[in-house]
Design an enzyme around this catalytic site. Structure first.
Site, mmCIF file in Angstrom:
data_model
loop_
_atom_site.group_PDB
_atom_site.id
_atom_site.type_symbol
_atom_site.label_atom_id
_atom_site.label_comp_id
_atom_site.label_asym_id
_atom_site.label_seq_id
_atom_site.Cartn_x
_atom_site.Cartn_y
_atom_site.Cartn_z
ATOM 1 C CG HIS A 1 7.160 -8.197 -0.030
ATOM 2 N ND1 HIS A 1 6.557 -8.624 1.130
ATOM 3 C CD2 HIS A 1 8.374 -8.811 -0.054
ATOM 4 C CE1 HIS A 1 7.364 -9.469 1.754
ATOM 5 N NE2 HIS A 1 8.480 -9.587 1.059
ATOM 6 C CB THR B 1 5.934 -8.074 10.236
ATOM 7 O OG1 THR B 1 6.105 -9.163 9.327
ATOM 8 C CG2 THR B 1 7.166 -7.961 11.113
ATOM 9 C CG ASP C 1 -0.224 0.028 2.571
ATOM 10 O OD1 ASP C 1 -0.446 -0.866 3.405
ATOM 11 O OD2 ASP C 1 0.567 0.959 2.779
HETATM 12 N N1 APR Z 1 -1.059 -3.214 15.437
HETATM 13 C C1 APR Z 1 0.109 -3.912 15.438
HETATM 14 N N2 APR Z 1 0.238 -5.167 14.929
HETATM 15 C C2 APR Z 1 -0.875 -5.715 14.378
HETATM 16 C C3 APR Z 1 -2.115 -5.045 14.334
HETATM 17 C C4 APR Z 1 -2.184 -3.739 14.898
HETATM 18 N N3 APR Z 1 -3.321 -3.029 14.902
HETATM 19 N N4 APR Z 1 -3.028 -5.879 13.742
HETATM 20 C C5 APR Z 1 -2.375 -7.017 13.416
HETATM 21 N N5 APR Z 1 -1.080 -6.927 13.810
HETATM 22 C C6 APR Z 1 -0.014 -7.915 13.652
HETATM 23 C C7 APR Z 1 -0.488 -9.345 13.755
HETATM 24 O O1 APR Z 1 -0.431 -9.774 15.113
HETATM 25 C C8 APR Z 1 0.564 -10.077 12.904
HETATM 26 O O2 APR Z 1 1.687 -10.447 13.690
HETATM 27 O O3 APR Z 1 0.494 -7.763 12.349
HETATM 28 C C9 APR Z 1 1.003 -9.025 11.889
HETATM 29 C C10 APR Z 1 0.462 -9.282 10.491
HETATM 30 O O4 APR Z 1 1.023 -10.479 10.040
HETATM 31 P P1 APR Z 1 0.719 -10.963 8.545
HETATM 32 O O5 APR Z 1 -0.731 -10.914 8.278
HETATM 33 O O6 APR Z 1 1.475 -12.255 8.351
HETATM 34 O O7 APR Z 1 1.388 -9.842 7.616
HETATM 35 P P2 APR Z 1 2.922 -9.657 7.284
HETATM 36 O O8 APR Z 1 3.769 -10.054 8.446
HETATM 37 O O9 APR Z 1 3.098 -8.287 6.738
HETATM 38 O O10 APR Z 1 3.135 -10.722 6.090
HETATM 39 C C11 APR Z 1 4.413 -10.753 5.506
HETATM 40 O O11 APR Z 1 3.586 -12.256 3.805
HETATM 41 O O12 APR Z 1 1.724 -12.698 2.527
HETATM 42 C C12 APR Z 1 3.026 -12.220 2.497
HETATM 43 O O13 APR Z 1 3.953 -10.655 1.006
HETATM 44 C C13 APR Z 1 3.009 -10.796 2.040
HETATM 45 O O14 APR Z 1 4.231 -8.903 2.868
HETATM 46 C C14 APR Z 1 3.453 -10.020 3.270
HETATM 47 C C15 APR Z 1 4.269 -11.032 4.034
#
Ligand code: APR
Ligand code: ZN
Length: 232
Positions: free
Chosen positions: A109, A176, A94
């Site tokens: 990414h 993350t 985004d």
């Molecule tokens: N504040 C802080 N952390 C949060 C919040 C919030 N409001 N809401 C969710 N989270 C945390 C969750 O607990 C989780 O640990 O954000 C994290 C999101 O994890 P994912 O959904 O796995 O996303 P991400 O870590 O960015 O994924 C990594 O995987 O699918 C691929 O390419 C995609 O870039 C992505 C990569």
């Protein structure tokens, strides 16, 4: 510890969750019943370009309906006011960091608002739907695709990221799950080179054990508090 001169921040889907963009592995992490791992692959693009383009068209359209939140705005303030080196490495595709005003942002990414020619590598800004078979304006091949790094593909600018991690005094991870490499390994790289490490996340993640400190809570609360403390 002396004030850190060089800071590297890794952000994931969690920093955009409070803006209304779904995370990948939280509730609602599926799309039309598909796991993202099944849609974001070169094989899926070859097998069903229509489905993959529809997935990204929907995510691109959702961008117009959301705004940066307090966490994005706090990192943009840090970017403006921090006199040392700073790099925001985001796994997110985004544009909320940029719309919050941050400049030192690296999208490892890719980006929803960009299209890539699979033929010649040309990138163009893309805001609307991207029909499969769209023609490249440079080489005329009908291979324009979302400018997104799919599973199995090499993330962008890894040399620059590794250099920044090697020079970091502080590595901060925000929102993350630590589920996807190479990003999930950045904390170990930073620690190896002597950086302090801090995780700001809603819940413990797969990488929490590698951080010197983990603070649990929403990014919109934790990130502004951390930036205030670093700048004041
Ligand atoms: N504040 C802080 N952390 C949060 C919040 C919030 N409001 N809401 C969710 N989270 C945390 C969750 O607990 C989780 O640990 O954000 C994290 C999101 O994890 P994912 O959904 O796995 O996303 P991400 O870590 O960015 O994924 C990594 O995987 O699918 C691929 O390419 C995609 O870039 C992505 C990569
Ligand atoms: Zn081309």
């Amino acid at each position: 510890m002396p004030a850190p001169c060089n800071i590297v921040i890794l952000t994931g889907a969690g920093i955009s969750a409070e803006s209304g963009l779904a995370t990948f592995r939280g509730p609602g992490g599926l799309w039309e019943g598909h796991r993202v791992e099944d849609v974001c692959t070169p094989e899926a693009l070859a097998a069903d370009a229509e489905l993959v383009h529809r997935f990204y068209d929907a995510r691109r359209a959702a961008l117009a309906t959301v705004e940066p939140n307090a966490a994005h705005l706090a990192l943009a303030r840090l970017d403006r006011e921090w006199r040392g080196e700073l790099l925001i490495v985001t796994q997110n595709v985004d544009d909320l960091h940029e719309r919050a005003g941050a400049n030192r942002v690296l999208h490892m990414h890719g980006e929803l608002l960009s299209a890539l020619c699979a033929g010649c590598g040309e990138r163009v800004e893309w805001a609307g739907p991207l029909p499969p078979g769209s023609v490249c304006g440079t080489c005329m091949s009908p291979e324009m695709r979302p400018d997104i790094v799919f599973f199995g593909e090499m993330p962008y600018q890894m040399e620059r990221i590794e250099r920044a991690l090697g020079e970091a005094d502080l590595f901060v991870s925000v929102g993350t799950s630590g589920a996807v490499y190479p990003a999930a390994g950045f904390v170990q790289g930073a620690r190896y080179h002597g950086a302090d490490t801090l995780e700001l996340n809603l819940e413990a993640s797969a990488g929490s054990a590698y951080f010197a400190e983990t603070r649990l809570g929403p990014a919109s609360v934790l990130v502004p508090a951390w930036v205030d403390a670093v700048l004041d």
